[in-house]
Design an enzyme around this catalytic site. Sequence first.
Site, PDB file in Angstrom:
ATOM      1  N   ARG A  14       0.640  -1.284  -0.024  1.00  0.00           N
ATOM      2  CA  ARG A  14      -0.014   0.074   0.055  1.00  0.00           C
ATOM      3  C   ARG A  14       0.882   1.151  -0.061  1.00  0.00           C
ATOM      4  NH1 ARG A  14      -0.857   4.755   2.115  1.00  0.00           N
ATOM      5  NH2 ARG A  14      -0.221   3.884   4.215  1.00  0.00           N
ATOM      6  N   ASP A  15       1.441   1.688   1.119  1.00  0.00           N
ATOM      7  CA  ASP A  15       2.321   2.761   1.335  1.00  0.00           C
ATOM      8  C   ASP A  15       3.494   2.527   0.213  1.00  0.00           C
ATOM      9  OD1 ASP A  15       2.890   5.359   1.822  1.00  0.00           O
ATOM     10  OD2 ASP A  15       3.378   4.725   4.045  1.00  0.00           O
ATOM     11  N   HIS A 206       5.369   4.817  12.531  1.00  0.00           N
ATOM     12  CA  HIS A 206       5.505   4.729  11.155  1.00  0.00           C
ATOM     13  C   HIS A 206       6.519   5.642  10.626  1.00  0.00           C
ATOM     14  CE1 HIS A 206       3.350   4.196   7.086  1.00  0.00           C
ATOM     15  NE2 HIS A 206       4.038   5.599   6.770  1.00  0.00           N
ATOM     16  N   HIS A 208       9.356   7.303   7.765  1.00  0.00           N
ATOM     17  CA  HIS A 208       9.856   7.336   6.301  1.00  0.00           C
ATOM     18  C   HIS A 208      11.440   7.854   6.485  1.00  0.00           C
ATOM     19  CE1 HIS A 208       6.057   6.803   3.714  1.00  0.00           C
ATOM     20  NE2 HIS A 208       5.604   6.919   4.890  1.00  0.00           N
ATOM     21  N   CYS A 239       4.559   9.395  -0.836  1.00  0.00           N
ATOM     22  CA  CYS A 239       3.248   9.892  -0.506  1.00  0.00           C
ATOM     23  C   CYS A 239       2.847  10.840  -1.663  1.00  0.00           C
ATOM     24  CB  CYS A 239       2.897  10.530   0.744  1.00  0.00           C
ATOM     25  SG  CYS A 239       1.243  11.252   0.808  1.00  0.00           S
ATOM     26  N   ASN A 248       9.303   4.280   2.986  1.00  0.00           N
ATOM     27  CA  ASN A 248       9.298   4.051   4.580  1.00  0.00           C
ATOM     28  C   ASN A 248      10.593   3.105   4.693  1.00  0.00           C
ATOM     29  OD1 ASN A 248       6.409   3.167   2.963  1.00  0.00           O
ATOM     30  ND2 ASN A 248       5.856   3.657   5.106  1.00  0.00           N
TER      31      ASN A 248
END
Length: 307
Positions: A14-15, A206, A208, A239, A248
Amino acid sequence: MSQNRVEIVEVGARDGLQNEPDILPAETKITLIRRAMEAGITRLEVASFVNPKRVPQMADAEEVIAGLPDVEGVTYIGLVLNERGAERALATKVHELGAVAVATDSFAIRNQGQSSNESVAAAKAIVKMAKAAGRSGQVTISAAFGCPFEGAVDSDRIVAMAAAVAEAGPREIALADTIGVGTPSQVKALIAKVRPAIGDIPLRAHFHNTRNTGLANAWAAYEAGVRVLDSSLGGLGGCPFAPKATGNIPTEDLVYMLSRSGVETGVDLDALIDGGRWLTEIMNRTLPAMVTRAGNFPHKPAADAAA
Ligand code: MG
């Protein structure tokens, strides 16, 4: 969960993929998820249920999820930003809905067409919908360490948001450094400030790696008591609505750091590295994960003999 164990949430599908210019076929996304599971990861963000016109990379969410194996003990997470997304997700077999509350209006409007307060209200509604449907729901507070448009974010705002979303009873609240600006001291300070506001709800983090502080921040979160961390295979990510956001923290590098520090993850790093090498071929470029390029250590005797 034991005190020296960390649960890793693999967010690559996903990310990781949502910012890629090329849209991978559902079959490849499923393979990515399976490779992570084969390495021992049991909780994975597998898709997002967002407007396909805005994020075409995630348009096949239903198809990806339908193709995933049913494995005892594995949790599939679908990211949702509003009630319509929650309805779509609940029509699939995902076990968990991940909602996103954004710390600033500027980023919330660009990311999901909501004000910051509207994103908090939506996140609470999503958690309630998930629970009413017998699934679990959690909330990520995005741009918790800084905003690409408004700059520094007041930690009091994050505490207030965490307290507000806690009212809905999420299984977990995550603090997300969406654009990779945080530092270890900031991580420790924010965690210490948020925790008393959310009762016994666990925290996830979370990160990055935009400014190379990602792994240091993950370690700081661990030292501050966080036992669930997001990462993506290869360090894929970014993003589409946050300028200059990069990947990430890489799952391979995170597992290496934790396991060599005596922290259990339940993940087989050699299998993960194999998955990272497969992903490197699929993406056809060097990925950020450094352990996948450098290799595990100590080396397996067989690998030394082969070399
Ligand atoms: Mg992210």
